[in-house]
Design a protein around this motif. Structure first.
Motif, short mmCIF file in Angstrom:
data_model
loop_
_atom_site.label_atom_id
_atom_site.label_comp_id
_atom_site.label_asym_id
_atom_site.label_seq_id
_atom_site.Cartn_x
_atom_site.Cartn_y
_atom_site.Cartn_z
N ALA A 163 -2.31 2.86 -6.03
CA ALA A 163 -3.61 2.26 -5.72
C ALA A 163 -3.93 2.34 -4.23
O ALA A 163 -3.04 2.56 -3.40
CB ALA A 163 -3.62 0.81 -6.17
N ASN A 164 -5.21 2.15 -3.92
CA ASN A 164 -5.62 1.96 -2.52
C ASN A 164 -5.41 0.49 -2.18
O ASN A 164 -6.11 -0.38 -2.71
CB ASN A 164 -7.10 2.32 -2.34
N VAL A 165 -4.44 0.22 -1.32
CA VAL A 165 -4.08 -1.16 -1.01
C VAL A 165 -4.34 -1.44 0.46
O VAL A 165 -3.91 -0.68 1.34
CB VAL A 165 -2.59 -1.43 -1.31
N VAL A 223 3.74 1.60 1.29
CA VAL A 223 3.67 3.04 1.61
C VAL A 223 4.82 3.78 0.92
O VAL A 223 4.62 4.80 0.24
CB VAL A 223 3.76 3.25 3.14
N ASP A 224 6.02 3.23 1.08
CA ASP A 224 7.21 3.90 0.51
C ASP A 224 7.12 4.03 -1.01
O ASP A 224 7.67 4.96 -1.59
CB ASP A 224 8.48 3.13 0.88
N ALA A 225 6.41 3.07 -1.63
CA ALA A 225 6.29 3.12 -3.10
C ALA A 225 5.20 4.10 -3.54
O ALA A 225 5.00 4.30 -4.74
CB ALA A 225 5.98 1.72 -3.63
N GLY A 226 4.50 4.71 -2.58
CA GLY A 226 3.54 5.73 -2.93
C GLY A 226 2.08 5.29 -2.91
O GLY A 226 1.19 6.08 -3.23
N HIS A 227 1.84 4.03 -2.54
CA HIS A 227 0.46 3.57 -2.47
C HIS A 227 -0.22 4.10 -1.21
O HIS A 227 0.45 4.43 -0.22
CB HIS A 227 0.41 2.03 -2.47
N THR A 228 -1.55 4.18 -1.28
CA THR A 228 -2.34 4.52 -0.10
C THR A 228 -2.66 3.21 0.62
O THR A 228 -3.39 2.37 0.09
CB THR A 228 -3.65 5.22 -0.51
N ALA A 238 2.18 4.64 12.16
CA ALA A 238 3.36 5.48 12.40
C ALA A 238 4.21 5.62 11.15
O ALA A 238 5.02 6.54 11.03
CB ALA A 238 4.20 4.89 13.54
N HIS A 239 4.05 4.70 10.21
CA HIS A 239 4.85 4.73 8.98
C HIS A 239 4.06 5.37 7.82
O HIS A 239 4.50 5.35 6.67
CB HIS A 239 5.27 3.30 8.62
N GLY A 240 2.87 5.89 8.15
CA GLY A 240 2.14 6.58 7.09
C GLY A 240 0.95 5.83 6.53
O GLY A 240 0.35 6.25 5.54
#
Lengths: 298, 298, 298, 298
Positions: free
Chosen positions: A2-4, A21-26, A42-44
């Protein structure tokens, strides 16, 4: 996925955003000071420049700010979440605030076309970093289920405890039990020390029986060593006990031990120990027993 | 294997004696009423007819009686353990009594040529039956080590916590923490119920975080269901809190939560609930919150 | 006028004995240290050299000693009052002791042919010097009436409150109210100071309404000035609160404020202030509020 | 003599307004329900139909309403006192409200060109009728002096205790002491009854010594007789203890006895006794001591 959006990137919010982020969410982040926002970038994640910017296009908005007025400031008003987020957005308030404020804001959210769940967390900075928080969630069943995939990216135990505000109510109960248990362990430790007992051995045997609790497991050794590096600060627990005592009063519920613990936590803070770990209640018991000590963190 | 005498074959002493038989010890039992002694005999022990008879030839004498005066009655006097047991016998007092009495009796034992350790237990009737008690042991190191093989036949956790009386001191601390934790959980549960929270879900999430404790694990569901079958009776915990508050006062240690909990346990007893499980403190919180309930055991 | 013996010529007993002399009674005094006895002799009394000597020919024997064991030591045993006083003598115990001990000693007195009343006093050293003590008297009506002329020589208010031991019970209640009221006034004063209120004006207006009490009248100004010259020492009030809490526990009476006050008085003592006036509870409230002060007597 | 407006003609405000008429002032009254206004008119006052009407031409405006929000409603807003009273009018708030609200309203008054003093009263309905209230007054010295002639028409003791809000702070302290003293007397009475003491005699002797207070003088006999006709209702004292505990928390002042008393008053209310006199705290002590009673007013 999801977009979070995460609003509030402090010692809890930032690691939670990173885990999302690490779980793949935007993930989009916003914080009053931009340093934290840059860390997220910096972490994406994406660094937003305003709340309106942050919630644009969001499917889920998580708020993680210190207190009731902070949440109100973030969600209400022209520049706030309610006025700027897409219709039907799911707002997850992970802050620890007053249950009555949480209920009121959920109603305001509904009027604004925003779905709301309250989801305060337990587990501290370390739990946030490791993504193993306990999360007590209040709200409509379908909204809680919608929030679950996002919450499971930051917590290990995610439990739906009732309607809007219930998460905050359970968090208040949590803070009551934690503070009271620290005080009980503190009284026990000073009592044992005064009698010349080997406290390390005593902690071991106490932890193994009906007296066993997480404070004995995780904090008693530090208390015995007078090490009060936070952890969870006295100032914050004092704030939370204010929430508990007010909510209990409002509901007509007697909490004699809770009320006395709130007095003691308030005294610890008034004596200048607001920045120590809450387990520093031991210092107060020691003082009231005429047994001085020097601490390693004060 | 040793010649072990058990004096006091009540709901705790009898299963402990049986476990000693099962572990291969030669066990002699004595009890004021002979029914319990016969039960031990049926399990392979010897039924003694007097204390003097019971301790004749004993290497270890275990006492398991209700209160300080009972222990004094059993060990002192012409007919008592000290006057009749073999020189050098090891006396293990598993009763829960006042630490100062325990210290005094250890000194009297030394004068009588008896080695003494105090070894109160935690874990209840079920723990006694299963042989998995937690045992907090006070005494000289060599005496504690001598007692260890016997104690490990009745308990799982056997910890030497300090000199004579220390076992009782730790047991007192144990009872302080247990009673206080029950009260905290009771306050939390009534608080949650008053707010319409799903208490089963709340107990689950509370148990998973820093608020986690054995009362939440073992007793909270029963409390939520108003089931107060003992377990450990209010009357006995009231007695034990009298020990804690007196010992803390003697030592000059402040126990504000302990003192308040003792008041509440005393009130529960005064209201006629002495025979309920100590978790019935919930009834008192409920009453003080104007929320009546009917119990299943009263 | 009667032959009156006074045993215990301390800060209370000596002025009481002098007032008995002044009222025309024939007074004999005994004290462990002879200096006080000589002071009585200089005032017209007779200095006895032993208890047996002191009670020889007495019609009334007054005891005024610190604590329960002291009274027992004076009246029981071969050298004591019961064994040596004339049959039918009237024993008036003006000491403050445990009600249950008082009841037990009254029964022992009856067996020894001694009539007993318990008559603890309130009013302090100044009240003893001025002969205006309040006296709460327990015992049989005819014995209390027999004691009245003697008691009225040392006190202004002499009230028969019930059977043997009742005087001590009322004294215990007195000490509960006094200590609790001091603590309430201390909390109020620190609260007012923290808000910048003119405390002298506040004390005046508080004293004039439903909040009015003797602590506001006699001690609040000293408390505001941090002047804690005894008066009645913390050590003694701590002893008395031990009597109250034990007697309440024994009777199954809930005293939540009494129990908490006892904790606070104990803490004040543990912190090294045992020799200050009991109004020094203010120091503890101040400490727990993070507001330091320097005292004039410590 | 002055033009005085009284807003809020309840059980306190109406007799105060009547006393102002009797003292020769020109009195205008306003109340939400007109019945009370008519009673004032029948006593020689003027019945106003709105706040704007009431304050037209006023030199002094007295407000006497139940709680903080009521005062805010009366003075703020388009229809309120500040918007409609003459410039330089003297506003005297006799209500019992939160000190911080009082301070805030005094600032708002200054901005509106209104001089403000807070002047909560003690003494109850009877004191209002007899014009012998104790009045604790906060504000600038010249404003307090300006208010004095008016206040002296309704009270006997009028004391200036500090700057704006100080009157409310002292009233809060008053309510803390009163409630705590009632609880102490209740604990003492149940303790005495449990020991079979003659409570009427005990009250007499207790009232004569250092334990003496107005609750013993005025309420203890009623408590002993279980007569709890208000007087001052539990509901109102519960509200006031909420003010005290919040203000103490805000100021960082420890009030352990105050906090515990607030718990007990809250419990009494939760149990359904909100309409009894506050001295009904005795019922709670009795309940917690397992000693039932029937009351004459419930």
């Amino acid at each position: 996925m999801a977009n979070v959006t995460v609003i509030g990137l402090g010692i809890m919010g930032l690691p939670m955003a990173r885990n999302l982020v690490d779980a793949g969410h935007t993930v989009t982040g916003f914080n009053r000071s931009s340093a934290a926002t840059e860390k997220l970038a910096a972490h994406g994640g994406r660094a937003a420049t305003s709340i309106a910017d942050a919630v644009s296009g969001a499917e889920v908005v998580i708020t993680m700010v210190p207190d009731s007025p902070d949440v109100e400031a973030v969600v209400l008003g022209e520049d706030g979440v309610f006025a700027n987020a897409p219709q039907g957005v799911l707002w997850v308030d992970a802050s620890t605030i007053r249950p009555d404020v949480s209920v009121r804001l959920a109603a305001a959210a509904a009027e604004a076309g925003v779905r709301a769940v309250d989801a305060p967390v337990s587990g501290g900075e370390q739990g946030a970093i490791e993504g193993i928080l306990s999360i007590m969630v209040g709200g409509a069943a379908e909204d809680v289920e919608a929030a679950r995939p996002v919450l499971e990216a930051v917590g290990k135990t995610v439990v739906h405890v009732g309607p809007a505000g219930s998460g905050q109510t359970v968090k208040a109960a949590n803070q009551l039990i934690v503070a009271g248990t620290i005080e009980l362990v503190a009284e026990a430790l000073v009592f044992l020390e005064a009698h010349g007992v080997d406290t390390a051995a005593a902690i071991e045997v106490l932890a193994g029986g009906l007296a066993g609790n997480r404070i004995l497991d995780r904090k008693a050794a530090g208390m015995a060593a007078r090490s009060f590096e936070p952890g969870f600060r006295v100032d914050l627990h004092h704030k939370d006990l204010g929430i508990v005592t007010a909510a209990a009063r409002e509901a007509g519920v007697a909490i004699p031990l809770g009320a006395m613990t709130a007095q003691l936590m308030g005294a610890l803070r008034a004596e200048g120990h607001g920045n120590l770990d809450h387990s520093a209640l031991l210092l107060l018991v020691e003082q009231l027993s005429g047994r001085g000590s020097t601490t390693t963190n004060d």
